[in-house]
Scaffold this active site. Structure first.
Site, PDB file in Angstrom:
ATOM      1  N   HIS A 182       0.845  -1.198   0.000  1.00 30.20           N
ATOM      2  CA  HIS A 182       0.000   0.000   0.000  1.00 30.20           C
ATOM      3  C   HIS A 182       0.880   1.248   0.000  1.00 30.20           C
ATOM      4  CE1 HIS A 182      -2.856   3.058   1.341  1.00 30.20           C
ATOM      5  NE2 HIS A 182      -3.831   2.217   1.043  1.00 30.20           N
ATOM      6  N   CYS A 217       5.112  18.735  -9.746  1.00 32.51           N
ATOM      7  CA  CYS A 217       4.946  17.462  -9.057  1.00 32.51           C
ATOM      8  C   CYS A 217       5.574  16.353  -9.892  1.00 32.51           C
ATOM      9  CB  CYS A 217       3.467  17.166  -8.824  1.00 32.51           C
ATOM     10  SG  CYS A 217       3.204  15.650  -7.866  1.00 32.51           S
ATOM     11  N   TYR A 255       7.908   7.292  -5.217  1.00 35.51           N
ATOM     12  CA  TYR A 255       8.508   8.070  -6.302  1.00 35.51           C
ATOM     13  C   TYR A 255       9.715   7.361  -6.916  1.00 35.51           C
ATOM     14  CZ  TYR A 255       5.484  11.800  -4.630  1.00 35.51           C
ATOM     15  OH  TYR A 255       4.397  12.544  -4.266  1.00 35.51           O
TER      16      TYR A 255
END
Length: 627
Positions: free
Chosen positions: A97, A257, A405
């Site tokens: 998750h 972003c 990321y």
């Protein structure tokens, strides 16, 4: 609590081992290498008009499980959940998750729907389709009702600021809003209320008088211990300290972003299982004011000048600056990340602790009272509501750093590889810091009808940027989808030095229409244009034409050509624009002008049982705080 860092220190024996030991509790052998189960044809995740939309399909082949048994599976040894009468075992997902194990434990043994009423991005069909593959049983009708009624979950976002209407929500809770991109070329500096807002968690409300910045770690020289004569490796600063003890520095920089244009990668053939699915507008530019981080480190005993010049080694092998914010989730887990120490001490790096944005105090959405600004780096590292800085020889082990990321190869998928964390080859998935060169056309807006009565030429505008301080040298543009190109005119009203081009370059082009288009307009017929752009930076990096070579499961570093489809109308006055919104209330669209999968404000209004808007339920007297 100020002494506790939710960042683990590991033996720095290699990048892969750092991430595996910090971010995973399962053995590598738990990684799934098989294809996910086939979807159930009776599972309706596509047609909201049908009554069974988003309802788990009938599964008479599975056992009926008493609710009391489900409720016993509420720890990391066994994680069970219910949703609309289905029972699901997500034990193997506990490290997969993106929000981490604490989020799963928070809801374990309970019904998911009250949680998803807040985090509605889960109602997008691909999430429901995936979780259905983990179904192990059914609840009886009475237990299904009781499970829903007995699960209570508060809304930690009720005190968030109200945002401007032109900030379009890719997700509403947490709020992630992007401006209508046609507004990005109206000013070189983005107004505060239109600057994209990236919130991983709820926005904290911090009293500036109580604000404390804590700097700790290797080489930090704090107060002397009167008994031992040794110095603590920690310093504290108030907001007043930052504003009065250090020289103010200002820097103009663009933030983007890491996942801008993520929805482009979530098409009919691919699925992205991490939010938000930015559409295109998560990039903005501002002038930030604050104090240089290297000045604060120098005050704390770090010889930044000699280290920057290579005359002295960093203390105790420091390689990373770990950051932690005041913002936290329902379990107390805070946001954080890290970036290279060499960037912090670089005399020309211009890393600042910002307390001003465009000449004003930081708005709450943008980190009030203090945030980190790291020019040339990805937005995710520039921690808002900054609380702690730590010098370390390892990167941050926050999930936002070591999971969310990472740039995976195109054959790595969430369903096959990432759901059962960790994947086999984390060493092949670097963490993003600097972003690739990018550009996109902003004006006219996507799907617009543009008046062309008596006109033979056409003007359009856009923005371009490259990470790491690389300068935009040229932006080529095309009105036929990339079949032919010509250079545009560049606009950058500020001076920035070599490899310190932190801020974007805007571009524009007035060009004669192709002859076949002009002939069509003369006959009174409408004509279609496919406008796109590709930027070239000072390292001669150029945007790829398509996403296939770099598609990645986390949806980061997206920079293939962005196509804007418009219609020219010879019967409308020249320059008149009729805007089109394929999704009500959301003007931006992915490349090509349409959503391949149902959007509904990132899932916020997708499910018929959960379709209120954020502003519809907001206190009407509360003003837009960042206007």
């Amino acid at each position: 609590a100020e002494d506790d860092w939710s960042v683990l220190e590991q033996d720095p024996s290699g990048f892969q081992q750092e991430l595996i030991s910090a971010c995973a509790m399962e053995d590598l052998s738990s990684s799934s290498s098989s294809q996910p189960p086939a979807s159930n044809p009776e599972h309706n995740i596509d047609d909201p008009a049908k009554p069974n939309y988003n309802q788990p399909p009938p599964r008479p082949d599975l056992p009926t499980i008493p609710l009391e048994e489900v409720q016993e599976h509420n720890d990391d040894d066994s994680l069970w959940y219910t949703f609309r009468g289905g029972v699901y075992d997500l034990t193997k997902f506990q490290q997969g998750h993106p929000g981490g194990l604490p989020r799963l434990l928070m809801a374990a043994g309970q019904d998911l729907e009250p949680y998803w009423d807040v985090y509605r991005q889960h109602f997008r069909g691909h999430v429901l389709e995936w979780i259905e593959t983990h179904r192990i049983g059914n609840l009886g009708d009475e237990d299904a009702v009781r499970s829903r009624e007995e699960t209570n979950f508060g809304d930690m976002f009720e005190t968030d600021p109200i945002r401007a209407p032109d900030l379009l929500p890719a997700t509403s809770k947490p709020f992630n809003g992007e401006p209508r991109i046609e507004l990005l070329t109206e000013d070189y500096i983005t107004p505060n209320h239109l600057f994209y807002a990236r919130c991983h968690l709820a926005v904290p409300d911090i009293d500036p008088e109580e604000y404390r910045l804590i700097v700790s770690g290797a080489g930090i020289r704090g107060k002397e211990n009167a008994h031992t004569g040794k110095y603590k490796k920690k310093r504290k600063f108030t907001l007043h300290d930052l504003k009065t003890k250090f020289e103010k520095h200002e820097v103009v920089t663009t933030l983007q972003c890491a996942g801008n244009r993520r929805e482009d990668l979530h098409d009919k053939d691919h699925k992205i299982f991490i939010a938000p699915h930015w559409v295109v507008g998560a990039m903005s530019t501002a002038k930030w004011g604050g104090v240089k981080l290297r000045d604060v480190l120098e005050e704390c005993g770090i010889n930044v000048d000699d280290i920057a010049l290579g005359k002295e080694e960093p203390p105790e092998g420091v390689e990373h600056i770990q950051l932690e914010g005041y913002d936290s989730d329902e379990t107390g887990y805070t946001y954080g990340g890290s970036f290279p120490f060499v960037k912090a001490v670089d005399g020309l790096g211009e890393v600042i602790l910002a307390y001003e944005m465009n000449g004003e105090d930081l708005p709450r959405d943008h980190g009030y009272p203090v945030r980190m600004i790291i020019p040339g780096h990805v937005g995710a590292r520039q921690v808002k509501w900054l609380h702690k800085i730590k010098l370390s020889n390892t990167p941050s082990t926050k999930s936002y750093q070591c999971k969310s990321y990472l740039g995976f190869a195109p054959d790595i998928t969430f369903e096959k590889d990432l759901a059962h964390w960790p994947p086999a080859r984390l060493d092949q998935a670097p963490i993003i810091h600097e972003q690739p060169v990018t550009s996109f056309v902003c004006n006219p807006p996507q799907n617009a009808v543009v008046g062309m009565k008596g006109a033979t030429d056409f003007t359009f505008k856009g923005v371009s940027w490259s990470g790491g301080g690389r300068q935009i040298q040229r932006v080529d543009v095309s009105v036929n989808g990339g079949d032919s190109w010509t250079a545009s005119e560049l606009y950058k009203p500020i001076e920035q030095k070599y490899n310190h081009h932190w801020a974007w370059t805007q571009f524009s082009k007035t060009m004669a229409l192709p002859e076949e288009v002009q002939e069509k307009l003369k006959r009174g017929e409408k004509a279609e244009l496919n406008i796109t752009s590709k930027a070239l930076d000072s390292a001669f990096n150029v945007q790829p034409s398509v996403m296939a070579p770099y598609w990645n499961a986390r949806g980061i570093a997206i920079n293939h050509w962005y196509h804007v489809k418009i219609t020219l109308d010879p019967n409308l006055p020249k320059g008149e624009i009729i805007r089109s919104e394929p999704e009500e209330g959301f003007a931006n669209t992915p490349s090509g002008g349409h959503f391949d999968r149902k959007w509904a404000m990132g899932g916020w209004k997708l499910d018929p049982q959960h379709n209120t808007g954020m502003r519809e339920t907001a206190p009407p007297a509360q003003k837009v705080e960042n206007e």
